[in-house]
Write a protein that holds these residues in place. Structure first.
Motif, PDB file in Angstrom:
ATOM      1  N   UNK A 381       0.737  -1.237   0.141  1.00 17.47           N
ATOM      2  CA  UNK A 381       0.087  -0.051  -0.014  1.00 17.47           C
ATOM      3  C   UNK A 381       0.910   1.394   0.185  1.00 17.47           C
ATOM      4  N   UNK A 382       0.352   2.290  -0.440  1.00 17.31           N
ATOM      5  CA  UNK A 382       0.946   3.521  -0.382  1.00 17.31           C
ATOM      6  C   UNK A 382      -0.047   4.574   0.322  1.00 17.31           C
ATOM      7  N   UNK A 383       0.481   5.625   1.061  1.00 17.48           N
ATOM      8  CA  UNK A 383      -0.344   6.629   1.783  1.00 17.48           C
ATOM      9  C   UNK A 383       0.134   7.787   1.888  1.00 17.48           C
ATOM     10  N   UNK A 384      -0.451   8.836   2.074  1.00 13.16           N
ATOM     11  CA  UNK A 384      -0.165  10.200   2.483  1.00 13.16           C
ATOM     12  C   UNK A 384      -0.523  10.567   3.948  1.00 13.16           C
ATOM     13  N   UNK A 385       0.472  11.090   4.317  1.00 12.25           N
ATOM     14  CA  UNK A 385       0.471  11.350   5.938  1.00 12.25           C
ATOM     15  C   UNK A 385       0.839  12.830   6.126  1.00 12.25           C
ATOM     16  N   UNK A 386       0.215  13.585   7.172  1.00 12.22           N
ATOM     17  CA  UNK A 386       0.224  14.830   7.526  1.00 12.22           C
ATOM     18  C   UNK A 386       1.467  14.672   8.436  1.00 12.22           C
ATOM     19  N   UNK A 387       2.531  15.669   8.342  1.00 10.38           N
ATOM     20  CA  UNK A 387       3.749  15.870   9.095  1.00 10.38           C
ATOM     21  C   UNK A 387       3.501  16.983  10.004  1.00 10.38           C
ATOM     22  N   UNK A 434      10.710  10.414  -2.175  1.00  9.07           N
ATOM     23  CA  UNK A 434       9.766  10.529  -3.219  1.00  9.07           C
ATOM     24  C   UNK A 434       8.395  10.557  -2.622  1.00  9.07           C
ATOM     25  N   UNK A 435       7.515  11.525  -3.013  1.00  9.27           N
ATOM     26  CA  UNK A 435       6.158  11.528  -2.500  1.00  9.27           C
ATOM     27  C   UNK A 435       5.070  11.714  -3.681  1.00  9.27           C
ATOM     28  N   UNK A 436       3.987  11.401  -3.528  1.00 10.95           N
ATOM     29  CA  UNK A 436       2.958  10.790  -4.750  1.00 10.95           C
ATOM     30  C   UNK A 436       1.921  11.988  -4.463  1.00 10.95           C
ATOM     31  N   UNK A 437       1.030  12.378  -5.719  1.00 11.68           N
ATOM     32  CA  UNK A 437      -0.011  12.898  -5.644  1.00 11.68           C
ATOM     33  C   UNK A 437      -1.150  11.751  -5.487  1.00 11.68           C
ATOM     34  N   UNK A 438      -2.126  12.005  -4.881  1.00  6.00           N
ATOM     35  CA  UNK A 438      -3.181  10.845  -4.851  1.00  6.00           C
ATOM     36  C   UNK A 438      -4.585  11.486  -4.809  1.00  6.00           C
ATOM     37  N   UNK A 439      -5.549  10.726  -4.295  1.00  9.36           N
ATOM     38  CA  UNK A 439      -6.899  11.003  -4.510  1.00  9.36           C
ATOM     39  C   UNK A 439      -7.255  12.557  -4.177  1.00  9.36           C
ATOM     40  N   UNK A 441      -5.620  15.166  -4.314  1.00  8.11           N
ATOM     41  CA  UNK A 441      -4.834  16.283  -5.081  1.00  8.11           C
ATOM     42  C   UNK A 441      -5.754  17.113  -5.988  1.00  8.11           C
ATOM     43  N   UNK A 442      -5.167  18.217  -5.980  1.00 13.16           N
ATOM     44  CA  UNK A 442      -6.070  19.082  -6.918  1.00 13.16           C
ATOM     45  C   UNK A 442      -6.007  18.790  -8.578  1.00 13.16           C
ATOM     46  N   UNK A 443      -5.083  17.879  -8.696  1.00 10.06           N
ATOM     47  CA  UNK A 443      -5.227  17.345  -9.938  1.00 10.06           C
ATOM     48  C   UNK A 443      -5.720  15.811  -9.986  1.00 10.06           C
ATOM     49  N   UNK A 444      -7.086  15.960 -10.496  1.00  9.42           N
ATOM     50  CA  UNK A 444      -8.075  14.783 -10.248  1.00  9.42           C
ATOM     51  C   UNK A 444      -7.444  13.471 -10.979  1.00  9.42           C
ATOM     52  N   UNK A 445      -6.735  13.783 -12.209  1.00  9.55           N
ATOM     53  CA  UNK A 445      -6.559  12.674 -12.795  1.00  9.55           C
ATOM     54  C   UNK A 445      -5.066  11.703 -12.249  1.00  9.55           C
ATOM     55  N   UNK A 446      -4.417  12.715 -11.469  1.00  6.17           N
ATOM     56  CA  UNK A 446      -3.139  12.230 -10.882  1.00  6.17           C
ATOM     57  C   UNK A 446      -3.463  11.102  -9.651  1.00  6.17           C
ATOM     58  N   UNK A 447      -2.524  10.203  -9.676  1.00 13.00           N
ATOM     59  CA  UNK A 447      -2.504   9.124  -8.564  1.00 13.00           C
ATOM     60  C   UNK A 447      -1.620   7.991  -8.776  1.00 13.00           C
ATOM     61  N   UNK A 448      -1.727   7.094  -8.289  1.00 12.16           N
ATOM     62  CA  UNK A 448      -0.834   5.816  -8.382  1.00 12.16           C
ATOM     63  C   UNK A 448      -1.630   4.778  -8.921  1.00 12.16           C
ATOM     64  N   UNK A 449      -0.903   4.265 -10.150  1.00 11.57           N
ATOM     65  CA  UNK A 449      -1.801   3.310 -11.208  1.00 11.57           C
ATOM     66  C   UNK A 449      -0.990   2.017 -11.009  1.00 11.57           C
ATOM     67  N   UNK A 450      -1.623   0.883 -10.664  1.00 14.20           N
ATOM     68  CA  UNK A 450      -1.111  -0.513 -10.960  1.00 14.20           C
ATOM     69  C   UNK A 450      -2.459  -1.400 -11.147  1.00 14.20           C
ATOM     70  N   UNK A 451      -2.021  -2.375 -12.100  1.00 12.68           N
ATOM     71  CA  UNK A 451      -3.023  -3.313 -12.369  1.00 12.68           C
ATOM     72  C   UNK A 451      -2.616  -4.869 -11.990  1.00 12.68           C
ATOM     73  N   UNK A 459       3.226   2.852 -11.818  1.00 15.49           N
ATOM     74  CA  UNK A 459       3.154   4.149 -12.326  1.00 15.49           C
ATOM     75  C   UNK A 459       2.560   5.451 -11.389  1.00 15.49           C
ATOM     76  N   UNK A 460       3.206   6.342 -11.062  1.00 11.37           N
ATOM     77  CA  UNK A 460       2.618   7.417 -10.181  1.00 11.37           C
ATOM     78  C   UNK A 460       3.236   8.753 -10.411  1.00 11.37           C
ATOM     79  N   UNK A 461       2.300   9.963 -10.334  1.00 12.02           N
ATOM     80  CA  UNK A 461       2.624  11.062 -10.330  1.00 12.02           C
ATOM     81  C   UNK A 461       3.498  11.472  -8.976  1.00 12.02           C
ATOM     82  N   UNK A 462       4.446  11.986  -8.870  1.00  8.94           N
ATOM     83  CA  UNK A 462       5.146  12.559  -7.536  1.00  8.94           C
ATOM     84  C   UNK A 462       5.977  13.714  -7.882  1.00  8.94           C
ATOM     85  N   UNK A 463       6.696  13.745  -6.594  1.00  8.30           N
ATOM     86  CA  UNK A 463       7.735  15.157  -6.480  1.00  8.30           C
ATOM     87  C   UNK A 463       8.914  14.537  -5.446  1.00  8.30           C
ATOM     88  N   UNK A 464      10.236  15.269  -5.831  1.00 10.41           N
ATOM     89  CA  UNK A 464      11.156  14.654  -4.398  1.00 10.41           C
ATOM     90  C   UNK A 464      11.194  16.111  -3.536  1.00 10.41           C
TER      91      UNK A 464
END
Length: 828
Positions: A381-387, A434-439, A441-451, A459-464
Motif C-alpha cells: 500500500x501507499x499512503x499520504x500522511x500529514x507531518x 519520493x512523494x505521490x499525488x493521490x486522491x 490532489x487538486x489534479x484529479x487525474x493524478x494518482x498511483x496506477x497499478x493493475x 506508475x505514479x505522479x510525484x515529486x522529490x
C-alpha cells in the motif's frame, strides 16, 4: 441519517452486474463531489466521465449529427469520431472483456440534455441511440447495466445485448432506481427502496414484480445482500427504525435478516446488540456503530456471523466516525476519525476485534483518503500522511509512505538516483524522499496506477523533497515499489495495454493542448511520440478495455473548434513485429530486492514477466504463469499487537502503550496467562518456522501465585508452584506451629522437608518419652523422604506433560520470577 460507518472508496461503484446473455460487465465509478468524474481510468478496470467546467469555452447550438474521419499513419492506426456534442460532461464506457462495444454518455449540469452514443467496433463509428428510449423522457441517466429516468422513479431500461435493444421495465412500486442492489451473480434478484415511504422491496424477475421485505428502512445504506459464499442464498440484512423513536428524534435502528419467500417474520440478527446507528457487511464481518450514554460512538464487530463484540481500538483520542478501508487476508483496516481532527489507520486481528495502530494522521478530504492498495503486488500500500505535531494545524506538510506487509510497517519511498535526463539527484532519506499525488490532489487525474494484469509495474505522479510539492512528474517502479525512476516530466494521463507490455501517455488536460501522445514498449525505459490528431486537443481520458489485454486505447476530449466531444481510437498492434515465445519471458519475484528478502506475507511467489527490452506481443489470450512456496518467518511477518506501538511510529520495535488500559488477566482467579511479547502474526500471513518462537506469547504466572499464602483451616503456609523450586521454611521459633502436633514438635514451613525440634521434658518418664520421640523422628524422616520422592515423580510427569502441551500450542513457556512487567522491546 448520516452513515457514519462507511466503506472507504474514493469513488463508489454503483453497480457491477454480469449480463445474463454474455460475459460482458458494465462498470462505472461515481465521484459525488460536484458530480465530477475522475479522468484517469486504469484503476479497477473502470471508466469515467470528465468535467469541462475548468476550461473556458463557448458552446454553439446543440447538434446530433455524427462526423467521421480516418487517418492512417506508420505504426499505430487512429480512427477519429467527431460527435458534434457540446455538453459539459461526458462518460466513456467499455462494455466489458472481449467486447468491442463502447458507450459515450454526455449531459449538462443537473443531468439535462443527455445524449447516448454506441459503438460496436472499438470506436471506429458511433451511433446516437437516444431515440430508442421513450421520447417523453428527455432526462435519462445511464448506469451500468441499465438506463433509467431521473424524472420519476417507477421504471428502468434494461439491455441484455449491449445496447442493440432496450426493454422498458415498469415498476409495480415507486422504487428509487438509485437504491437498487443486485444479488451477486443473479441479475434477476434485486433489492429496491421506496425512499418516500421507507419500504424495502425485492424482485426476482428484474423489476417486473416486487415483494415487500419490510417497512421502516430509511436509506439505501440500511440494507445489503448477504455474502453468497458465507450466508444462506438470497438472505437480506437490513436496519429497521422504530417510528415512535424517530418522531422523538432518535435515529437508532435494529439489525434484522430475512430469507425467501420473504413472507416469514424477520429475525433480529443479534438480540443482544440492540440499537445502533449504522451497519456494514463485508465478507466474514459485519460492523455496526453504537453510541454510549455520553454520546461517544464505538464500534462492534461480528465475525463469521457470531454475536457482536466491541472492537478494542487503542486510542486516547475520542472517536467520531469509523471508515472500513479494506478487508484483506482476513484482516480489517479501519480508519478512525478522532475528535482532534486526525484520521488514523488501524489494523485488526483475524476477528477484527483487536486493533493496533498502523499509520496516524492520514491525508483526507471529504472522506476521500490518500490510501491505495497496489494491485498485482500483495500486501503493498501507499499512503499520504500529514507531518505535524498538532492535529488542528492547517496546510501541514505531506509525505508519502509505502508498506509491503499490509500496513505492519511503513517506510519512506526510495528516491531515484538520476532524473529523466540522466542527471544525478541529490536526495537522500530521511531528509528527502519520493512523494505521490493521490486522491485528494487538486489534479484529479493524478494518482498511483497499478493493475493485476501487469504485476510489479507501478506508475505514479510525484515529486522529490522533504514533502510533497506542487510540481508533478511521472515516476515508475518495475519491482513492486522497491525502487523508482523518473520516466516523464510534467503530468500525463496514462494507461496499460497488452498486459503491461505497452504504456500509453497523453498530455494532461491541465497543460496546453497537444497533437501528440507517447508510448513505450519497454516499461517506460524509452518513449516514442505519435501524432494522433491534426489539431491541438485537450485529452480528458485514456481508456482501454477492462483487463488491459488489448492493444487498443480510446482517447476522448475536445478541440478549440465547435466540434465538441471527440473520440480517438488508437490501435498499437502494428508496433509489435511478432508474438512472444517462451524465450521472451523470465521469472520474477516482487520482493527479490527488498533487504535481501524474497518473501512477503509468509510466501515467495514467482511470476512470469516479459523481458522489458523485447518488443513482442503478449496477446489478449496470454495467461501469466505463477507459483509460490511457504517461507520461514521473519520480523517482517509480524505487526504490533493490541496495546503496543512502534517506538518510532513507523518501523521501530513494538513497545507497550501505557496510555491504554487493559483488563487484569488474573482478575478471574486464574494462576497464569499468556503475556504478549508485543507482536502478533499479520492476519493471513502464511510463514512457518524461522523466528516465530521468539514471538510466541509467554506463559506467565499471576502475581498472587508467586507469593506464599496461609491456609486458614490448617495454619499452613503454602509456597509457590513446584516449578519455581522448593523453599526451606524459617526456624521453628518464627514459624507457625501446627497445634495438633505439639507432642512431636514438627513445624510446617514452605515444604515438607523441615527439621524436627525436640520439646524439653521433665519427670520419671523422660527415657520412655525420649525413645518414643526417637522412633517418631525416624518414622517422620522416612515419611518425609517418601513424600519427596512422590512429589519429585509427580513434578517430572507434570513437566513433561506441560512441555508437550506448550509445544503443541506453540507457546514459549517461562516461569515468572517476579510480578514486574518487562517493557523492554523484543530484539532479535
Amino acid at each position: 441519517m448520516y452513515c457514519k460507518i462507511g466503506l472507504f472508496l474514493s469513488l463508489v461503484v454503483l453497480v457491477n452486474v454480469h449480463y445474463t446473455c454474455a460475459l460482458e460487465v458494465l462498470q462505472a465509478r461515481w465521484l459525488e463531489k460536484d458530480l465530477q468524474f475522475r479522468s484517469m481510468t486504469s484503476r479497477h478496470n473502470l471508466t469515467n466521465g470528465i468535467p469541462l467546467q475548468d476550461i473556458v469555452k463557448q458552446f454553439p447550438s446543440l447538434e446530433h449529427s455524427l462526423q467521421r474521419s480516418r487517418r492512417q499513419a506508420a505504426g499505430p492506426n487512429t480512427t477519429t469520431v467527431v460527435l458534434n456534442d457540446q455538453n459539459s460532461y461526458g462518460l466513456i464506457h467499455y462494455s466489458g472483456d472481449y467486447s468491442q462495444v463502447i458507450f459515450v454518455l454526455t449531459w449538462q449540469p443537473a443531468l439535462v440534455n443527455t445524449n447516448l452514443y454506441r459503438s460496436s467496433n472499438y470506436g471506429a463509428t458511433f451511433t446516437n441511440i437516444e431515440s430508442q428510449l421513450d421520447p417523453s423522457d428527455r432526462n435519462p441517466l445511464l448506469w451500468p447495466y441499465f438506463y433509467t429516468s431521473t424524472t420519476n422513479n417507477n421504471f428502468m431500461y434494461i439491455t441484455r445485448d449491449e445496447g442493440v435493444t432496450f426493454t422498458r421495465v415498469n415498476f409495480s412500486q415507486p422504487i428509487n432506481p438509485r437504491s437498487l442492489q443486485w444479488y451477486p451473480g443473479e441479475d434477476n434478484w434485486i433489492l429496491g427502496l421506496n425512499t418516500q415511504s421507507d419500504v424495502l422491496y425485492v424482485t426476482q424477475d428484474t423489476g417486473t414484480s416486487w415483494t415487500l421485505v419490510d417497512n421502516y428502512v430509511d436509506t439505501p445504506q440500511d440494507f445489503q445482500w448477504g455474502d453468497p459464499t458465507i450466508d444462506p442464498a438470497h438472505i437480506v440484512y437490513y436496519n429497521v427504525y422504530n417510528p415512535t423513536d424517530r418522531s422523538r428524534g432518535n435515529y437508532t435502528v435494529h439489525l434484522y435478516t430475512k430469507q425467501p419467500p420473504f413472507t416469514n417474520a424477520a429475525q433480529e440478527f443479534d438480540p443482544n446488540l440492540g440499537r445502533h446507528d449504522d451497519f456494514l457487511l463485508l465478507g466474514h464481518y459485519i460492523f455496526v456503530q453504537q453510541t454510549d450514554p455520553s454520546g461517544s460512538p464505538f464500534l462492534k464487530v461480528s465475525y463469521n456471523r457470531n454475536p457482536f463484540q466491541r472492537a478494542q481500538i487503542p486510542s486516547t483520542f475520542g472517536h467520531v466516525n469509523y471508515i472500513v478501508s479494506h478487508i484483506n487476508n482476513l484482516q480489517a483496516l479501519v480508519i478512525v476519525q478522532h475528535v482532534q481532527g486526525q484520521y488514523n489507520l488501524y489494523l485488526s486481528d483475524s476477528s477484527a476485534v483487536y486493533y493496533s495502530m498502523s499509520l496516524p494522521d492520514l491525508v483526507q478530504s471529504s472522506y476521500i483518503f490518500d490510501l491505495q492498495w497496489i494491485e498485482g503486488v500483495n500486501g503493498t500500500m501507499v499512503a499520504n500522511q500529514y507531518v505535524r505535531s498538532d492535529p488542528s494545524q492547517t496546510n501541514s506538510p505531506i509525505r508519502t509512505l509505502i508498506t509491503f506487509n499490509n500496513g505492519g510497517r511503513w517506510r519512506l519511498i526510495e528516491p531515484p538516483d538520476v532524473d529523466v535526463n540522466g542527471n544525478a539527484v541529490n536526495c537522500e532519506p530521511p531528509s528527502c524522499s519520493l512523494h505521490f499525488f493521490m486522491d485528494t490532489s487538486d489534479y484529479f487525474r493524478l494518482g498511483v496506477y497499478a493493475q493485476d494484469s501487469a504485476p510489479g509495474l507501478i506508475v505514479a505522479h510525484g515529486s522529490l523533497g522533504a514533502q510533497l510539492s506542487s510540481d508533478p512528474d511521472v515516476y515508475i517502479s518495475r519491482n513492486g515499489g522497491i525502487t523508482w525512476s523518473e520516466t516523464l516530466s510534467n503530468s500525463w494521463g496514462l494507461n496499460y495495454l497488452d498486459h503491461g507490455g505497452l504504456l500509453v501517455a497523453a498530455r494532461d488536460y491541465h497543460q496546453a493542448p497537444s497533437t501528440v501522445l507517447k508510448y513505450s514498449v519497454d516499461e517506460g525505459l524509452h518513449w516514442q511520440d505519435y501524432t494522433f490528431s491534426n489539431v491541438n486537443a485537450y485529452i480528458f481520458g485514456v481508456i482501454t478495455e477492462p483487463g488491459e489485454t488489448t492493444t487498443i486505447v480510446s482517447l476522448y476530449g475536445w478541440t478549440n473548434g465547435a466540434s465538441g466531444w471527440i473520440v480517438w481510437t488508437v490501435n498499437f498492434a502494428s508496433v509489435f513485429s511478432r508474438y512472444c515465445t517462451d524465450n521472451d519471458y523470465y521469472t520474477w519475484s516482487p520482493w527479490d530486492e527488498r533487504f535481501g528478502q524474497a518473501c512477503t506475507l509468509g510466501y515467495h511467489i514467482n511470476i512470469e514477466r516479459r523481458i522489458n527490452n523485447v518488443t513482442c506481443l503478449n496477446s489478449r489470450s496470454y495467461v501469466r504463469e505463477t507459483n509460490f512456496e511457504i517461507c520461514p518467518c521473519t520480523s517482517e511477518d509480524y505487526e504490533c499487537d493490541y496495546g503496543f506501538f512502534h517506538v518510532d511510529g513507523l518501523t521501530g520495535p513494538c513497545v507497550k502503550d501505557r496510555d491504554i488500559s487493559q483488563s487484569d488477566p488474573c482478575a478471574t482467579g486464574g494462576i497464569s496467562y499468556n503475556q504478549s511479547t508485543g507482536y502478533r502474526l499479520i492476519a493471513g500471513d502464511l510463514c512457518s518456522g524461522g523466528v516465530e518462537q521468539y514471538f510466541y506469547p509467554v506463559l506467565t504466572y499471576c502475581c498472587s501465585s508467586q507469593q506464599p499464602t496461609t491456609d486458614p483451616t490448617t495454619g499452613t503456609t503454602q509456597g509457590p508452584p513446584a516449578t519455581t523450586g522448593t523453599t526451606q521454611g524459617p526456624p521453628a521459633t518464627t514459624g507457625t506451629t501446627q497445634g495438633s502436633s505439639a507432642t512431636t514438635g514438627i513445624t510446617q514451613g514452605s515444604s515438607a522437608m523441615t527439621g524436627t525440634t525436640q520439646k524439653p521434658v521433665t519427670g520419671t518418664n523422660e527415657q520412655a518419652i525420649t525413645v518414643n520421640n526417637s522412633a517418631t523422628a525416624v518414622l517422620g524422616t522416612l515419611f518425609a523422604l517418601a513424600l519427596v520422592v512422590i512429589l519429585a515423580f509427580v513434578a517430572v510427569v507434570a513437566t513433561i506433560f506441560i512441555m508437550r502441551k506448550l509445544k503443541k500450542r506453540r507457546y514459549l513457556s517461562v516461569a515468572a520470577t517476579d510480578c514486574e512487567e518487562d517493557d523492554s522491546p523484543l530484539t532479535l
